[in-house]
Design a protein around this motif. Structure first.
Motif, PDB file in Angstrom:
ATOM      1  N   TYR A  54      -5.088  21.399  -5.947  1.00  0.00           N
ATOM      2  CA  TYR A  54      -5.052  20.054  -5.362  1.00  0.00           C
ATOM      3  C   TYR A  54      -6.034  19.123  -6.059  1.00  0.00           C
ATOM      4  O   TYR A  54      -5.743  17.941  -6.268  1.00  0.00           O
ATOM      5  CB  TYR A  54      -5.334  20.101  -3.851  1.00  0.00           C
ATOM      6  CG  TYR A  54      -4.062  20.299  -3.060  1.00  0.00           C
ATOM      7  CD1 TYR A  54      -3.193  19.239  -2.820  1.00  0.00           C
ATOM      8  CD2 TYR A  54      -3.714  21.554  -2.587  1.00  0.00           C
ATOM      9  CE1 TYR A  54      -2.019  19.418  -2.125  1.00  0.00           C
ATOM     10  CE2 TYR A  54      -2.537  21.746  -1.885  1.00  0.00           C
ATOM     11  CZ  TYR A  54      -1.692  20.675  -1.654  1.00  0.00           C
ATOM     12  OH  TYR A  54      -0.523  20.862  -0.981  1.00  0.00           O
ATOM     13  N   LEU A  55      -7.210  19.649  -6.417  1.00  0.00           N
ATOM     14  CA  LEU A  55      -8.194  18.792  -7.096  1.00  0.00           C
ATOM     15  C   LEU A  55      -7.644  18.309  -8.431  1.00  0.00           C
ATOM     16  O   LEU A  55      -7.659  17.101  -8.727  1.00  0.00           O
ATOM     17  CB  LEU A  55      -9.508  19.547  -7.302  1.00  0.00           C
ATOM     18  CG  LEU A  55     -10.580  18.741  -8.043  1.00  0.00           C
ATOM     19  CD1 LEU A  55     -11.035  17.544  -7.206  1.00  0.00           C
ATOM     20  CD2 LEU A  55     -11.773  19.615  -8.423  1.00  0.00           C
ATOM     21  N   VAL A  56      -7.142  19.249  -9.240  1.00  0.00           N
ATOM     22  CA  VAL A  56      -6.584  18.864 -10.542  1.00  0.00           C
ATOM     23  C   VAL A  56      -5.383  17.929 -10.346  1.00  0.00           C
ATOM     24  O   VAL A  56      -5.239  16.918 -11.034  1.00  0.00           O
ATOM     25  CB  VAL A  56      -6.177  20.117 -11.360  1.00  0.00           C
ATOM     26  CG1 VAL A  56      -5.346  19.746 -12.572  1.00  0.00           C
ATOM     27  CG2 VAL A  56      -7.421  20.892 -11.786  1.00  0.00           C
ATOM     28  N   GLY A  57      -4.557  18.250  -9.356  1.00  0.00           N
ATOM     29  CA  GLY A  57      -3.380  17.423  -9.078  1.00  0.00           C
ATOM     30  C   GLY A  57      -3.770  16.001  -8.708  1.00  0.00           C
ATOM     31  O   GLY A  57      -3.231  15.031  -9.239  1.00  0.00           O
ATOM     32  N   LYS A  58      -4.740  15.890  -7.807  1.00  0.00           N
ATOM     33  CA  LYS A  58      -5.182  14.558  -7.355  1.00  0.00           C
ATOM     34  C   LYS A  58      -5.745  13.760  -8.526  1.00  0.00           C
ATOM     35  O   LYS A  58      -5.434  12.574  -8.705  1.00  0.00           O
ATOM     36  CB  LYS A  58      -6.247  14.734  -6.257  1.00  0.00           C
ATOM     37  CG  LYS A  58      -6.738  13.443  -5.658  1.00  0.00           C
ATOM     38  CD  LYS A  58      -5.727  12.950  -4.632  1.00  0.00           C
ATOM     39  CE  LYS A  58      -6.096  11.587  -4.087  1.00  0.00           C
ATOM     40  NZ  LYS A  58      -4.954  10.943  -3.416  1.00  0.00           N
ATOM     41  N   LEU A  59      -6.567  14.428  -9.337  1.00  0.00           N
ATOM     42  CA  LEU A  59      -7.172  13.751 -10.489  1.00  0.00           C
ATOM     43  C   LEU A  59      -6.087  13.211 -11.427  1.00  0.00           C
ATOM     44  O   LEU A  59      -6.140  12.062 -11.867  1.00  0.00           O
ATOM     45  CB  LEU A  59      -8.074  14.733 -11.233  1.00  0.00           C
ATOM     46  CG  LEU A  59      -8.719  14.181 -12.506  1.00  0.00           C
ATOM     47  CD1 LEU A  59      -9.926  13.317 -12.154  1.00  0.00           C
ATOM     48  CD2 LEU A  59      -9.129  15.304 -13.446  1.00  0.00           C
ATOM     49  N   MET A  60      -5.094  14.047 -11.704  1.00  0.00           N
ATOM     50  CA  MET A  60      -4.038  13.624 -12.627  1.00  0.00           C
ATOM     51  C   MET A  60      -3.169  12.535 -12.000  1.00  0.00           C
ATOM     52  O   MET A  60      -2.677  11.646 -12.700  1.00  0.00           O
ATOM     53  CB  MET A  60      -3.194  14.824 -13.084  1.00  0.00           C
ATOM     54  CG  MET A  60      -3.979  15.867 -13.878  1.00  0.00           C
ATOM     55  SD  MET A  60      -4.949  15.186 -15.253  1.00  0.00           S
ATOM     56  CE  MET A  60      -3.677  15.030 -16.518  1.00  0.00           C
ATOM     57  N   GLU A  61      -2.999  12.583 -10.691  1.00  0.00           N
ATOM     58  CA  GLU A  61      -2.275  11.492 -10.006  1.00  0.00           C
ATOM     59  C   GLU A  61      -3.029  10.179 -10.173  1.00  0.00           C
ATOM     60  O   GLU A  61      -2.449   9.145 -10.486  1.00  0.00           O
ATOM     61  CB  GLU A  61      -2.134  11.791  -8.509  1.00  0.00           C
ATOM     62  CG  GLU A  61      -0.963  12.688  -8.172  1.00  0.00           C
ATOM     63  CD  GLU A  61      -0.948  13.097  -6.695  1.00  0.00           C
ATOM     64  OE1 GLU A  61      -1.812  12.641  -5.907  1.00  0.00           O
ATOM     65  OE2 GLU A  61      -0.069  13.898  -6.334  1.00  0.00           O
ATOM     66  N   GLU A  62      -4.339  10.245  -9.991  1.00  0.00           N
ATOM     67  CA  GLU A  62      -5.173   9.033 -10.140  1.00  0.00           C
ATOM     68  C   GLU A  62      -5.047   8.487 -11.557  1.00  0.00           C
ATOM     69  O   GLU A  62      -5.198   7.297 -11.791  1.00  0.00           O
ATOM     70  CB  GLU A  62      -6.647   9.332  -9.834  1.00  0.00           C
ATOM     71  CG  GLU A  62      -6.923   9.801  -8.406  1.00  0.00           C
ATOM     72  CD  GLU A  62      -6.949   8.654  -7.388  1.00  0.00           C
ATOM     73  OE1 GLU A  62      -7.372   7.548  -7.763  1.00  0.00           O
ATOM     74  OE2 GLU A  62      -6.511   8.875  -6.238  1.00  0.00           O
ATOM     75  N   LYS A  63      -4.781   9.378 -12.501  1.00  0.00           N
ATOM     76  CA  LYS A  63      -4.636   8.942 -13.890  1.00  0.00           C
ATOM     77  C   LYS A  63      -3.201   8.554 -14.211  1.00  0.00           C
ATOM     78  O   LYS A  63      -2.855   8.315 -15.376  1.00  0.00           O
ATOM     79  CB  LYS A  63      -5.141  10.034 -14.833  1.00  0.00           C
ATOM     80  CG  LYS A  63      -6.664  10.203 -14.746  1.00  0.00           C
ATOM     81  CD  LYS A  63      -7.215  11.099 -15.816  1.00  0.00           C
ATOM     82  CE  LYS A  63      -8.727  11.193 -15.724  1.00  0.00           C
ATOM     83  NZ  LYS A  63      -9.408  10.103 -16.464  1.00  0.00           N
ATOM     84  N   GLY A  64      -2.343   8.576 -13.179  1.00  0.00           N
ATOM     85  CA  GLY A  64      -1.000   8.040 -13.360  1.00  0.00           C
ATOM     86  C   GLY A  64       0.093   9.055 -13.649  1.00  0.00           C
ATOM     87  O   GLY A  64       1.217   8.682 -13.947  1.00  0.00           O
TER      88      GLY A  64
END
Ligand SMILES: *Cc1c(COP(=O)(O)O)cnc(C)c1O
Length: 400
Positions: free
Chosen positions: A284-294
């Motif tokens: 989830y952390l990696v997923g959220k970070l990559m979502e924030e990056k678009g």
């Protein structure tokens, strides 16, 4: 900086995951206590392995955890595909039908189903059919009518999504379809490929109507410690048939030794609920970070996880390759190796993989594999500690 913000936004999700792992930890501990697990169960046996109490008590613990009559848990099962094959050959007879109700089976099972002249199920006169999923939902009407028409001996479901674009299946969704099936069709065995799904929820498929679950010990239930192996848990009549195929019709579960001993299998199972939680939190952390990056991430950070796989959709091959290479770079083993896309036997496209794991190929450890084709999707999973996956997130924050 961004990572801390992501962690803050994920607090509710993390709480939910902690509650699940607490519940599952108790479930596993209770099983150990009820089976009176003791140090003498950790010693191995040799030769035939008659009266191997370590082996037999481990089976009892698995049966308690999965709430089944019986189970087979063994380092002699080489991997998940092997475990699934044993189940299918154990239950199916010439003239029978195997029906998948969740679309395609995992890639590594294709040769088991259809191989020509290699001893496949087809070679033995067993037919295979599948009902496609409707987006990520069971196609209830098609399933019921196909079952009534074909009267399958085995009804097969893959809990995890593997490398398909559908979502992983919840136990609730499985339970609903299983009871609809059982209203009209009482024969045959409902078998769930449980790989990547163990301890992701508070329930397992065998608690909602599956007759058999099967999986790999170098994934979730091995907790990162089991060095090899597979498990099969289920109803007594099913396990009896499968056991006769696993060894031989005359031997069943009376034999099977492992001189190295069983401690890592017990200890790994004990750790598994915690490790699965760490893995999913990290995903989830990696997923959220990559979502924030678009980037598009599946499942998104708003959605529930029903297996441990997270996929990230990249725009270019270069971005995808960089992601996989960075997983290797932050691995505790073979960190200095640079993975490259290559032509792997059995795949149509080039594939790139990262697996800097202690147990060779163990995908409960941080690992990733991706076919090089559009859309450029990285499928990553595992990670024994949240901290390790957070280190990956730190790298990704700098790189994307
Ligand atoms: C990993 C996996 C398998 C096969 O397991 P191996 O151990 O790789 O042979 C089968 N089904 C699913 C859903 C899996 O994730």
């Amino acid at each position: 900086m961004l990572i801390e913000e992501c962690e803050k936004k994920l607090q509710n999700k993390f709480k939910e995951l902690e509650e699940i792992s607490f519940f599952n930890q108790k479930k596993v501990l209770d099983a150990f206590k009820e089976c009176r697990v003791s140090t003498n169960h950790f010693f191995g046996s040799s030769g035939y392995g008659y009266d191997d109490v370590g082996r037999d008590t481990l089976r009892k613990v698995y049966s308690k955890v999965f709430k089944t009559d019986d189970s087979i848990v063994s380092p002699l099962i080489t991997c998940g595909s092997h475990a699934i094959s044993i189940v299918l050959y154990g239950l199916l007879r010439p003239g029978d039908t195997l029906l998948s109700i969740s679309g395609d089976l995992y890639d590594t099972l294709k040769e088991t189903l259809f191989g020509d002249g290699n001893g496949s199920l087809e070679d033995f006169g067993i037919s295979y059919r599948q009902v496609e999923m409707n987006e990520s939902e069971f196609d209830c009407n098609a399933i019921i009518s196909t079952i009534l028409k074909l009267k399958p001996k085995v009804i097969f479901i893959q809990r995890s999504r593997g490398y398909s674009s559908r979502k992983a299946l919840s136990c609730q969704a499985m339970g609903e379809i299983f009871s609809k099936i059982r209203e009209v069709y009482k024969e045959g065995f409902i078998v769930v490929d449980n790989c990547y799904g163990e301890f992701v929820e508070k329930t397992e498929p065998t608690e909602v109507g599956a007759d058999v679950v099967v999986g790999s010990l170098i994934k979730n239930p091995g907790g990162g410690l089991a060095p090899t192996g597979g498990y099969i848990a289920g109803k007594q009549d099913a396990i009896d048939l499968i056991a006769k195929r696993f060894t031989s019709p005359s031997l069943g579960l009376e034999v099977g030794s492992f001189e190295m001993g069983y401690r890592l299998f017990y200890q790994g199972l004990f750790l598994a609920p915690h490790v699965v939680k760490e893995t999913i939190k990290g995903a989830y952390l990696v997923g959220k970070l990559m979502e924030e990056k678009g980037y598009k991430v599946i499942p998104s950070s708003e959605e529930k996880a029903f297996d441990i796989i997270k996929s990230i959709v990249f725009n270019t091959e270069e971005e995808l390759v960089k992601f996989v290479q960075n997983i290797q770079k932050i691995s505790p083993v073979d960190s200095f190796v640079l993975p490259l896309p290559w032509d792997m036997p059995g795949y149509n496209d080039k594939v790139i993989m990262a697996a800097g794991t202690f147990v060779s190929g163990a995908s409960i450890e941080l690992s990733c594999d991706s076919p090089i084709k559009k859309p450029y999707i990285a499928y990553f999973q595992g990670g024994l500690t949240y901290e390790h996956i957070k280190i990956l997130a730190e790298e990704l924050e700098k790189l994307y």
